[in-house]
Design an enzyme around this catalytic site. Structure first.
Site, PDB file in Angstrom:
ATOM      1  N   ARG A  45      47.928 -62.754 -23.220  1.00  0.00           N
ATOM      2  CA  ARG A  45      48.040 -63.432 -21.919  1.00  0.00           C
ATOM      3  C   ARG A  45      49.486 -63.423 -21.447  1.00  0.00           C
ATOM      4  NH1 ARG A  45      51.802 -65.833 -23.232  1.00  0.00           N
ATOM      5  NH2 ARG A  45      52.008 -67.634 -24.580  1.00  0.00           N
ATOM      6  N   GLU A  51      55.587 -73.763 -18.549  1.00  0.00           N
ATOM      7  CA  GLU A  51      56.038 -73.346 -19.886  1.00  0.00           C
ATOM      8  C   GLU A  51      56.502 -74.544 -20.689  1.00  0.00           C
ATOM      9  OE1 GLU A  51      54.964 -70.592 -21.356  1.00  0.00           O
ATOM     10  OE2 GLU A  51      56.004 -69.374 -19.866  1.00  0.00           O
ATOM     11  N   HIS A  52      56.076 -74.569 -21.946  1.00  0.00           N
ATOM     12  CA  HIS A  52      56.421 -75.648 -22.881  1.00  0.00           C
ATOM     13  C   HIS A  52      55.965 -77.007 -22.368  1.00  0.00           C
ATOM     14  CE1 HIS A  52      58.656 -73.534 -26.009  1.00  0.00           C
ATOM     15  NE2 HIS A  52      59.132 -72.758 -25.060  1.00  0.00           N
ATOM     16  N   ASP A  54      52.187 -77.490 -22.297  1.00  0.00           N
ATOM     17  CA  ASP A  54      50.791 -77.709 -22.744  1.00  0.00           C
ATOM     18  C   ASP A  54      50.753 -78.690 -23.911  1.00  0.00           C
ATOM     19  OD1 ASP A  54      51.915 -75.825 -24.530  1.00  0.00           O
ATOM     20  OD2 ASP A  54      50.103 -74.607 -24.679  1.00  0.00           O
ATOM     21  N   GLY A 150      55.903 -63.151 -26.723  1.00  0.00           N
ATOM     22  CA  GLY A 150      55.514 -64.157 -25.740  1.00  0.00           C
ATOM     23  C   GLY A 150      54.245 -63.797 -25.001  1.00  0.00           C
ATOM     24  N   SER A 152      51.269 -63.637 -26.674  1.00  0.00           N
ATOM     25  CA  SER A 152      50.184 -64.277 -27.401  1.00  0.00           C
ATOM     26  C   SER A 152      49.379 -63.367 -28.327  1.00  0.00           C
ATOM     27  CB  SER A 152      49.251 -64.935 -26.364  1.00  0.00           C
ATOM     28  OG  SER A 152      48.553 -65.956 -26.937  1.00  0.00           O
ATOM     29  N   SER A 153      50.090 -62.466 -28.996  1.00  0.00           N
ATOM     30  CA  SER A 153      49.383 -61.611 -29.959  1.00  0.00           C
ATOM     31  C   SER A 153      48.847 -62.449 -31.124  1.00  0.00           C
ATOM     32  CB  SER A 153      50.315 -60.515 -30.482  1.00  0.00           C
ATOM     33  OG  SER A 153      51.452 -61.090 -31.085  1.00  0.00           O
ATOM     34  N   ASP A 197      47.145 -70.736 -25.120  1.00  0.00           N
ATOM     35  CA  ASP A 197      46.885 -69.336 -25.486  1.00  0.00           C
ATOM     36  C   ASP A 197      45.430 -69.132 -25.886  1.00  0.00           C
ATOM     37  OD1 ASP A 197      49.582 -69.458 -25.174  1.00  0.00           O
ATOM     38  OD2 ASP A 197      50.076 -69.205 -27.296  1.00  0.00           O
ATOM     39  N   ASN A 240      59.637 -64.358 -33.543  1.00  0.00           N
ATOM     40  CA  ASN A 240      58.426 -64.920 -34.145  1.00  0.00           C
ATOM     41  C   ASN A 240      58.639 -66.421 -34.250  1.00  0.00           C
ATOM     42  OD1 ASN A 240      56.515 -65.970 -35.919  1.00  0.00           O
ATOM     43  ND2 ASN A 240      56.294 -64.002 -36.964  1.00  0.00           N
TER      44      ASN A 240
HETATM   45  C1  GLA Z   1      53.528 -70.733 -27.264  1.00  0.00           C
HETATM   46  C2  GLA Z   1      52.482 -71.778 -27.629  1.00  0.00           C
HETATM   47  C3  GLA Z   1      51.819 -72.312 -26.367  1.00  0.00           C
HETATM   48  C4  GLA Z   1      52.875 -72.803 -25.381  1.00  0.00           C
HETATM   49  C5  GLA Z   1      53.936 -71.742 -25.144  1.00  0.00           C
HETATM   50  C6  GLA Z   1      55.069 -72.242 -24.301  1.00  0.00           C
HETATM   51  O1  GLA Z   1      52.917 -69.617 -26.715  1.00  0.00           O
HETATM   52  O2  GLA Z   1      51.496 -71.212 -28.464  1.00  0.00           O
HETATM   53  O3  GLA Z   1      50.903 -73.313 -26.701  1.00  0.00           O
HETATM   54  O4  GLA Z   1      53.420 -74.006 -25.826  1.00  0.00           O
HETATM   55  O5  GLA Z   1      54.485 -71.269 -26.369  1.00  0.00           O
HETATM   56  O6  GLA Z   1      54.621 -72.576 -23.038  1.00  0.00           O
END
Ligand code: GLA
Length: 469
Positions: A45, A51-52, A54, A150, A152-153, A197, A240
Site C-alpha cells: 500500500r 502518517e503515524h 493510526d 514504507g 508495507s511488504s 496496513d 526496517n
Molecule cells: C507503519 C505501521 C502503520 C503506521 C505507519 C505510519 O507502516 O505499520 O501502522 O503506523 O507505519 O503511519
C-alpha cells in the site's frame, strides 16, 4: 461455514496464467513434490495522508498498490510449516505449527519467516474452538513490493500467511476480522504499529483509496479527483522498522503525552492508551486539542524522571504502564512535538477526505497537494522521521508535483507525490534524471522499480486451484 470465497471480480484463470503464478507453482512442485491448492495474493500500500496516527486511534487514507506478495499453499500432512521463497536471500524454513516461536534469540532484524509466523499465530490464537487441531502447510512465497520501503511488504506477508492458515485450517473469518487479527499479531515482531496496513491489504477496492477509521474498524471509499495521479519514488535508503527502536519510541511518546495531559486534566490517566482516547474523554475538537498541547506540555524534551514525577510513578511502574521493552532504555521524550503532529495530521486527514467528497472542482488538486506537503513538513520537523534523501526527493519533485510527502513509517523508504495525468510522466523523468542518476547511492538498479506511477489497486485475493479445473 467455509473459508472466504475466491474473489469473482476478475478473470481468475487469466490471472493464473501470469508468469509469476507459473514460476511460483513450479518452485512449489519442485520443492514439495505436490501441487499447491491455493494461491493467495496480498498487495502493498501507499499511504496518501495520515502518517503515524493510526496507532493513536486516528483515521488514515491509504490505497493498495499493484505490487504484492503471492503465496502458493497447500496443507501439510503432518504438523509442519515448510516455507520456501523465490528470493535466494530468504532461506527455506520449517517448524512445527504446535511449538514454533516467532523470534529467535538475537536475530535482528527478524528473519522473513518471522512475519509468516506472526500471521499463523494470529489465526491460531483467534480460533474459538479449544479442540481445533492445527493443520500445518507448505508454502512457496514470492513478492515484488520493495522491502523496508514504507510500502508495507511486511504486513502483506503477515496477512497472506494468516489467509493461508485460515484456508488450510478451514476456518471462517471475514476480511474485517482478519485485518484486526493481523494488526495485533504483527506486533509479535516487536513493533507497535497501528492497523492501517492490514486493513488496506484486506479491504482495498480497485479504483479508489480508502478512508480507514479504527476502534471499531470501518472503511469508506475515497473518490480521488479524476485528474489525480500518484507517483511513488524510493529514497535509496531502506529502513526496517523492526530493527530499531525509533518507531516504538514514537508510539510511547504519543502515549505518554496523552497520559500526562490526562493527569493534568484530572482524568484517570492509566485508561488513556491513545491520543484519540484523550480527545474523546475531553470532548474537544482537534483544533482545541492543539491548544491543550500548547497549554499543558513544554517544548524541550521530557526526561524519564520528569515523566515519572508528572504521573507520580516509579520508573518500574512507568515501564509497566506506558513503555514497551524496546524503549525502556530511552531517556528523553519529545511529547509536545509528537502530540502536536498527531492532532494536526488528524485534522489534515479530515480536510483531505472532505475535499475528495466535494468532487472535482477547480482547485481540489492544489488543496490536496498542500495538505500532503504540510504533512511532510510536520513529519520532518515535529515527528523527526524523515531522512535527507527523502527531503531531497521532495525538493526535486516540487517542480512538477502538487504535493509530496514521505509515506509509511519514514526514516527512509519512499515518497508519494501528487501529480496530474499531464505532469506525472514528466515528474517520473525528472526524478530519474535529477535524483537517481545523480545520486551516488544509485547503483544501476532498474529505474522503473524505483520510481513509478501507481493507481489504487484491489485488496487480497484467494485463488482455489480446484475451482479452476
Ligand atoms: C507503519 C505501521 C502503520 C503506521 C505507519 C505510519 O507502516 O505499520 O501502522 O503506523 O507505519 O503511519
Amino acid at each position: 461455514m467455509s473459508p472466504p470465497p475466491p474473489s469473482t471480480n476478475i478473470s481468475l484463470t487469466s490471472d493464473m496464467k501470469e508468469i509469476r503464478f507459473i514460476e511460483l507453482q513450479k518452485l512449489f512442485v519442485d520443492k514439495f513434490k505436490c501441487e499447491p491448492k491455493y494461491f493467495v495474493r496480498v498487495p502493498g500500500r501507499v499511504n496518501l495522508i495520515g502518517e503515524h496516527i493510526d496507532y493513536c486511534g486516528y483515521s488514515v487514507c491509504p490505497m493498495a498498490i499493484q505490487q504484492d506478495i503471492l503465496i502458493a499453499v497447500c496443507e501439510s500432512n503432518n504438523f509442519s510449516i515448510s516455507l520456501t521463497n523465490t528470493d535466494p536471500n530468504h532461506k527455506d524454513f520449517s517448524c512445527d505449527i504446535r511449538t514454533f516461536s516467532i523470534l529467535e534469540e538475537g536475530s535482528s532484524p527478524p528473519g522473513w519467516y518471522s512475519y509468516v509466523l506472526c500471521g499463523v499465530r494470529g489465526v491460531l490464537e483467534s480460533l474459538t474452538s479449544e479442540n481445533h487441531i492445527p493443520v500445518g502447510f507448505l508454502a512457496a512465497v514470492t513478492g515484488n513490493i520493495p522491502l523496508a520501503s514504507g510500502l508495507s511488504s511486511s504486513s502483506a506477508l503477515v496477512c497472506s500467511a494468516a489467509l493461508a492458515t485460515a484456508l488450510v485450517n478451514k476456518v471462517q473469518f471475514t476480511f474485517d476480522q482478519l485485518a484486526v487479527v493481523c494488526a495485533q499479531s504483527e506486533r509479535y515482531i516487536g513493533t507497535q504499529g497501528g492497523g492501517m496496513d492490514q486493513a488496506i491489504a484486506f479491504l482495498a477496492t480497485a479504483g479508489s483509496a480508502k478512508h480507514i477509521e479504527f476502534d471499531p474498524l470501518r472503511t469508506t471509499e475515497i473518490q480521488l479527483p479524476s485528474d489525480a495521479v500518484f507517483v511513488i519514488a524510493h529514497s535509496l535508503h531502506s529502513l526496517n522498522k523492526a530493527a530499531t527502536s525509533d518507531f516504538n519510541q514514537r508510539v510511547a511518546e504519543c502515549r505518554l503525552a496523552g497520559q500526562i495531559i490526562a493527569k493534568k486534566k484530572g482524568l484517570t490517566w492509566r485508561k488513556i492508551n491513545k491520543l484519540a482516547d484523550l480527545q474523546v474523554s475531553l470532548k474537544l475538537t482537534l483544533a482545541e486539542m492543539e491548544d491543550i498541547v500548547a497549554e499543558t506540555l513544554h517544548e524541550h524534551p521530557y526526561t524519564k524522571e520528569e515523566v515519572c514525577q508528572a504521573l507520580e510513578v516509579t520508573e518500574q511502574e512507568l515501564e509497566h504502564s506506558s513503555l514497551n521493552p524496546k524503549v525502556k532504555h530511552v531517556k528523553t521524550f519529545k511529547l509536545f512535538q509528537r502530540a502536536l503532529h498527531v492532532f494536526q495530521e488528524a485534522g489534515r486527514v479530515d480536510k483531505f477526505c472532505k475535499i475528495c467528497e466535494e468532487g472535482d472542482r477547480s482547485n481540489a488538486l492544489e488543496q490536496l497537494g498542500q495538505l500532503m506537503q504540510a504533512s511532510h513538513q510536520s513529519l520532518a520537523k515535529l515527528y523527526e522521521c524523515s531522512h535527507p534523501q527523502l527531503d531531497q526527493l521532495i525538493e526535486v519533485a516540487s517542480k512538477y508535483a502538487l504535493g509530496c510527502r514521505l509515506t509509511g513509517a519514514g526514516w527512509g523508504g519512499c515518497t508519494v507525490s501528487l501529480a496530474t495525468k499531464a505532469t506525472a510522466p514528466a515528474l517520473v523523468d525528472l526524478l530519474k534524471e535529477e535524483f537517481y542518476l545523480k545520486n551516488p547511492m544509485y547503483k544501476g538498479q532498474d529505474l522503473n522499480t524505483l520510481v513509478f506511477i501507481t493507481k489504487p489497486g484491489s485488496g487480497c485475493r484467494i485463488y482455489d486451484t480446484e475451482e479452476m479445473d
